[in-house]
Scaffold this motif. Sequence first.
Motif, PDB file in Angstrom:
ATOM      1  N   GLY A 273       4.632 -18.835   9.739  1.00 27.60           N
ATOM      2  CA  GLY A 273       3.494 -18.926   8.807  1.00 27.60           C
ATOM      3  C   GLY A 273       2.778 -17.586   8.702  1.00 27.60           C
ATOM      4  N   LEU A 274       2.620 -16.920   9.858  1.00 24.46           N
ATOM      5  CA  LEU A 274       1.972 -15.603   9.854  1.00 24.46           C
ATOM      6  C   LEU A 274       2.806 -14.613   9.045  1.00 24.46           C
ATOM      7  CD1 LEU A 274       0.711 -15.181  13.519  1.00 24.46           C
ATOM      8  CD2 LEU A 274      -0.653 -15.407  11.449  1.00 24.46           C
ATOM      9  N   MET A 275       4.140 -14.705   9.217  1.00 23.65           N
ATOM     10  CA  MET A 275       5.040 -13.801   8.487  1.00 23.65           C
ATOM     11  C   MET A 275       4.907 -14.017   6.977  1.00 23.65           C
ATOM     12  SD  MET A 275       6.653 -11.489   9.665  1.00 23.65           S
ATOM     13  CE  MET A 275       6.818 -10.724  11.198  1.00 23.65           C
ATOM     14  N   PHE A 276       4.758 -15.303   6.585  1.00 20.37           N
ATOM     15  CA  PHE A 276       4.576 -15.602   5.159  1.00 20.37           C
ATOM     16  C   PHE A 276       3.330 -14.876   4.637  1.00 20.37           C
ATOM     17  CE2 PHE A 276       2.271 -18.230   2.061  1.00 20.37           C
ATOM     18  CZ  PHE A 276       3.196 -18.241   1.019  1.00 20.37           C
ATOM     19  N   LEU A 277       2.218 -14.981   5.401  1.00 22.10           N
ATOM     20  CA  LEU A 277       0.970 -14.326   4.967  1.00 22.10           C
ATOM     21  C   LEU A 277       1.145 -12.810   4.913  1.00 22.10           C
ATOM     22  CD1 LEU A 277      -1.734 -16.411   6.898  1.00 22.10           C
ATOM     23  CD2 LEU A 277      -1.075 -16.576   4.503  1.00 22.10           C
ATOM     24  N   ILE A 278       1.870 -12.263   5.924  1.00 21.59           N
ATOM     25  CA  ILE A 278       2.059 -10.801   5.953  1.00 21.59           C
ATOM     26  C   ILE A 278       2.902 -10.343   4.759  1.00 21.59           C
ATOM     27  CG2 ILE A 278       3.125  -8.906   7.277  1.00 21.59           C
ATOM     28  CD1 ILE A 278       2.250 -10.416   9.834  1.00 21.59           C
ATOM     29  N   MET A 279       3.954 -11.111   4.441  1.00 15.66           N
ATOM     30  CA  MET A 279       4.821 -10.724   3.311  1.00 15.66           C
ATOM     31  C   MET A 279       4.046 -10.812   1.988  1.00 15.66           C
ATOM     32  SD  MET A 279       7.620  -9.711   4.437  1.00 15.66           S
ATOM     33  CE  MET A 279       7.077  -9.206   6.030  1.00 15.66           C
ATOM     34  N   CYS A 280       3.219 -11.866   1.842  1.00 14.79           N
ATOM     35  CA  CYS A 280       2.402 -11.988   0.612  1.00 14.79           C
ATOM     36  C   CYS A 280       1.439 -10.807   0.535  1.00 14.79           C
ATOM     37  CB  CYS A 280       1.597 -13.288   0.605  1.00 14.79           C
ATOM     38  SG  CYS A 280       2.606 -14.747   0.451  1.00 14.79           S
ATOM     39  N   THR A 281       0.850 -10.427   1.703  1.00 10.13           N
ATOM     40  CA  THR A 281      -0.079  -9.296   1.735  1.00 10.13           C
ATOM     41  C   THR A 281       0.632  -8.030   1.286  1.00 10.13           C
ATOM     42  OG1 THR A 281      -1.306 -10.312   3.525  1.00 10.13           O
ATOM     43  CG2 THR A 281      -1.568  -7.931   3.284  1.00 10.13           C
ATOM     44  N   MET A 282       1.890  -7.863   1.766  1.00  8.16           N
ATOM     45  CA  MET A 282       2.640  -6.669   1.404  1.00  8.16           C
ATOM     46  C   MET A 282       2.860  -6.613  -0.108  1.00  8.16           C
ATOM     47  SD  MET A 282       5.778  -5.300   3.614  1.00  8.16           S
ATOM     48  CE  MET A 282       7.124  -6.054   2.774  1.00  8.16           C
ATOM     49  N   ALA A 283       3.072  -7.798  -0.705  1.00  9.03           N
ATOM     50  CA  ALA A 283       3.285  -7.837  -2.167  1.00  9.03           C
ATOM     51  C   ALA A 283       2.048  -7.308  -2.909  1.00  9.03           C
ATOM     52  CB  ALA A 283       3.600  -9.260  -2.610  1.00  9.03           C
ATOM     53  N   GLY A 284       0.891  -7.359  -2.249  1.00  6.72           N
ATOM     54  CA  GLY A 284      -0.326  -6.827  -2.859  1.00  6.72           C
ATOM     55  C   GLY A 284      -0.252  -5.322  -3.068  1.00  6.72           C
ATOM     56  N   TYR A 285       0.731  -4.662  -2.427  1.00  5.75           N
ATOM     57  CA  TYR A 285       0.850  -3.198  -2.558  1.00  5.75           C
ATOM     58  C   TYR A 285       1.914  -2.793  -3.572  1.00  5.75           C
ATOM     59  CZ  TYR A 285      -2.275  -2.819   1.379  1.00  5.75           C
ATOM     60  OH  TYR A 285      -3.377  -2.901   2.178  1.00  5.75           O
ATOM     61  N   ILE A 286       2.495  -3.769  -4.283  1.00  5.11           N
ATOM     62  CA  ILE A 286       3.518  -3.439  -5.285  1.00  5.11           C
ATOM     63  C   ILE A 286       2.927  -2.440  -6.283  1.00  5.11           C
ATOM     64  CG2 ILE A 286       4.775  -4.377  -7.282  1.00  5.11           C
ATOM     65  CD1 ILE A 286       5.270  -6.907  -5.713  1.00  5.11           C
ATOM     66  N   GLY A 287       3.680  -1.400  -6.552  1.00  6.00           N
ATOM     67  CA  GLY A 287       3.239  -0.420  -7.560  1.00  6.00           C
ATOM     68  C   GLY A 287       2.406   0.709  -6.974  1.00  6.00           C
ATOM     69  N   ASP A 288       2.074   0.617  -5.688  1.00  2.00           N
ATOM     70  CA  ASP A 288       1.269   1.690  -5.087  1.00  2.00           C
ATOM     71  C   ASP A 288       2.172   2.879  -4.725  1.00  2.00           C
ATOM     72  OD1 ASP A 288      -0.827   0.035  -5.310  1.00  2.00           O
ATOM     73  OD2 ASP A 288      -1.486   0.156  -3.232  1.00  2.00           O
ATOM     74  N   PRO A 289       1.592   4.093  -4.643  1.00  2.00           N
ATOM     75  CA  PRO A 289       2.412   5.238  -4.246  1.00  2.00           C
ATOM     76  C   PRO A 289       3.038   4.995  -2.871  1.00  2.00           C
ATOM     77  CG  PRO A 289       0.180   5.926  -4.900  1.00  2.00           C
ATOM     78  CD  PRO A 289       0.206   4.441  -4.939  1.00  2.00           C
ATOM     79  N   GLY A 290       4.316   5.305  -2.761  1.00  2.00           N
ATOM     80  CA  GLY A 290       5.028   5.107  -1.486  1.00  2.00           C
ATOM     81  C   GLY A 290       5.640   3.718  -1.370  1.00  2.00           C
ATOM     82  N   MET A 291       5.304   2.812  -2.311  1.00  2.00           N
ATOM     83  CA  MET A 291       5.830   1.445  -2.218  1.00  2.00           C
ATOM     84  C   MET A 291       6.779   1.153  -3.388  1.00  2.00           C
ATOM     85  SD  MET A 291       4.602   0.014   0.495  1.00  2.00           S
ATOM     86  CE  MET A 291       4.571  -1.757   0.368  1.00  2.00           C
ATOM     87  N   GLU A 292       7.380   2.228  -3.941  1.00  2.00           N
ATOM     88  CA  GLU A 292       8.224   2.056  -5.126  1.00  2.00           C
ATOM     89  C   GLU A 292       9.406   1.122  -4.835  1.00  2.00           C
ATOM     90  OE1 GLU A 292       7.128   4.973  -4.054  1.00  2.00           O
ATOM     91  OE2 GLU A 292       5.763   5.577  -5.657  1.00  2.00           O
ATOM     92  N   TRP A 293       9.844   1.104  -3.554  1.00  4.02           N
ATOM     93  CA  TRP A 293      11.003   0.269  -3.205  1.00  4.02           C
ATOM     94  C   TRP A 293      10.692  -1.230  -3.341  1.00  4.02           C
ATOM     95  CZ3 TRP A 293      10.326  -3.280   0.712  1.00  4.02           C
ATOM     96  CH2 TRP A 293       9.188  -3.104   1.504  1.00  4.02           C
ATOM     97  N   LEU A 294       9.390  -1.581  -3.333  1.00  4.71           N
ATOM     98  CA  LEU A 294       9.025  -3.002  -3.339  1.00  4.71           C
ATOM     99  C   LEU A 294       8.875  -3.489  -4.781  1.00  4.71           C
ATOM    100  CD1 LEU A 294       8.413  -5.371  -1.479  1.00  4.71           C
ATOM    101  CD2 LEU A 294       5.997  -4.771  -1.585  1.00  4.71           C
ATOM    102  N   THR A 295       9.966  -4.118  -5.261  1.00  2.00           N
ATOM    103  CA  THR A 295       9.896  -4.676  -6.616  1.00  2.00           C
ATOM    104  C   THR A 295       9.457  -6.139  -6.499  1.00  2.00           C
ATOM    105  OG1 THR A 295      12.187  -5.312  -6.398  1.00  2.00           O
ATOM    106  CG2 THR A 295      11.742  -3.207  -7.473  1.00  2.00           C
ATOM    107  N   ILE A 296       9.147  -6.751  -7.631  1.00  2.00           N
ATOM    108  CA  ILE A 296       8.700  -8.158  -7.594  1.00  2.00           C
ATOM    109  C   ILE A 296       9.813  -9.050  -7.025  1.00  2.00           C
ATOM    110  CG2 ILE A 296       8.074 -10.121  -9.059  1.00  2.00           C
ATOM    111  CD1 ILE A 296       6.382  -8.259 -10.702  1.00  2.00           C
ATOM    112  N   SER A 297      11.074  -8.806  -7.445  1.00  2.00           N
ATOM    113  CA  SER A 297      12.147  -9.684  -6.954  1.00  2.00           C
ATOM    114  C   SER A 297      12.360  -9.490  -5.447  1.00  2.00           C
ATOM    115  CB  SER A 297      13.436  -9.465  -7.731  1.00  2.00           C
ATOM    116  OG  SER A 297      13.691  -8.088  -7.800  1.00  2.00           O
ATOM    117  N   ARG A 298      12.221  -8.245  -4.976  1.00  2.00           N
ATOM    118  CA  ARG A 298      12.375  -8.022  -3.518  1.00  2.00           C
ATOM    119  C   ARG A 298      11.245  -8.712  -2.757  1.00  2.00           C
ATOM    120  NH1 ARG A 298      14.256  -1.768  -3.263  1.00  2.00           N
ATOM    121  NH2 ARG A 298      16.369  -2.155  -3.973  1.00  2.00           N
TER     122      ARG A 298
END
Length: 436
Positions: free
Chosen positions: A365-390
């Motif tokens: 459950g904690l991992m789910f919250l952490i992964m959702c939090t990470m999605a909050g950084y989509i589009g930020d500099p340095g996070m180009e690798w994180l696409t919506i599908s990933r």
Amino acid sequence: MYQWLDERLDLGRLNAKLFRKVFPVHHTFFLGEITLFSFIVLVLTGVFLTLNYEPSTQLVKVEGLTDPVQAAYASILYIDSLPFGAVIRSVHHWSAHIMIAAAFLHLLRILLSGAYKKPRELNWIIGILMLVVTIVVAFLGYALPYDNYAITATRIGHGIAESVPWVGVAVAQIMFGGDFPGSSHNIPRLYSLHVLWMPLVLMGLIGLHLLIMIKQKHTQPKYAEKVAPGKILGVPALPQQGLMSGVLFLVFVAVVFLIGGGFLAHPVEAYGPLSANTPNVKPDWYFLWIYGLLKIIPSSFEFTIPLFNGGKFGPEFWGGVVIPSILLVGAILIPFFSFTEGNVKQRYLELPSRHPRRTSLTIAGLMFLIMCTMAGYIGDPGMEWLTISRAWLLIIVVPIVTYFVSFWIMRAIWGETWQKEPEIELIVGGGQAPRA
Ligand code: HEM
């Protein structure tokens, strides 16, 4: 003096009944206390802030600024200019963060040690409500400085409130006192909710929470079963427990003042008063997972039910209301899905390692919250690798993998005995032979 008070208030009886109450001691029990201390510091620093804050959007002239600014914004400039004003504002700011973090860690300790089971289901539910109310109070205080930063971050919440089909716009109007930003009622409405109504609700819930805890008695570390079977093993509320809590409170105040003095809350002049500019700000960390969900739910995920002027079910509603509500209801129901053996009352703490399913589910459950939090950084500099599908892939796969890996690790370490609480060997000091 004691005698004078005793004759009037029957202190002797109070002493015997309340002050001699036994409290078991365990370091994890201080998480609930730290949550309480943060609340006390928030109220005390909040009193100072209310004495100097002006809850109004009326335009006023401020020395050194060419254009008039809103009175709320001007009063924050004034608070920051007072001796220690900026430090006290920062202590208020950081105490709110600490309270939310401590309440969440306290929740995890209750969950991982099985303290939510019968008879403490009610306190579990009240606890979840308190965590939600605490987050709501923090959100309501966000807009009060009325600078561009605060307004942009609050707009996200306003949009979520408005997204509820049929009733959303009315709910947002009631909560924000009209359109946000822009209505002259915004600040007075948010202010009264933030400094009076919601803290009163929180105070009532905290009082109830502690009364129930005293009535039901605290769960105890497992060794108490051997040392004092059927009894509570611990120290009296006064003086020992009171002294420990008092010292911890002072340490807490010292630490939070160090943090507040070292890391000031953002200066409002860095973002300026309300303007057409929208700075690139993110919500605070405890909202980031919802923000992440909002980023990955496609805008096409929307339909309208053509009833009563049409109810729109859009991505903000799914990410900001539906998913958090499902998690909330799920969390509230946890005690009703796990039972104590023989339906007896839970008296002792359980070892997380001996309850691998529950522990692994919690970590997942904690991992789910952490992964959702990470999605909050989509589009930020340095996070180009994180696409919506990933991000979708990570949110689904990482919690599942985490569950199996942590379950496997616990099984591998404890083998066949994984479900058994370990035998406790009592070592009595002073060279005597163990008695149990
Ligand atoms: C938000 C404000 C909260 C405050 C101020 C608070 C305060 C406390 C304190 C001081 C204790 C006794 C010491 C301890 O066990 O840590 C306690 C116990 C307890 N709390 Fe909280 N708490 C809060 C939130 C929560 C939450 C979010 C939950 C769970 C959902 C929760 C569930 C419980 C339970 C079940 C106990 C009894 C623990 C036991 O007997 O072992 N509380 N709380």
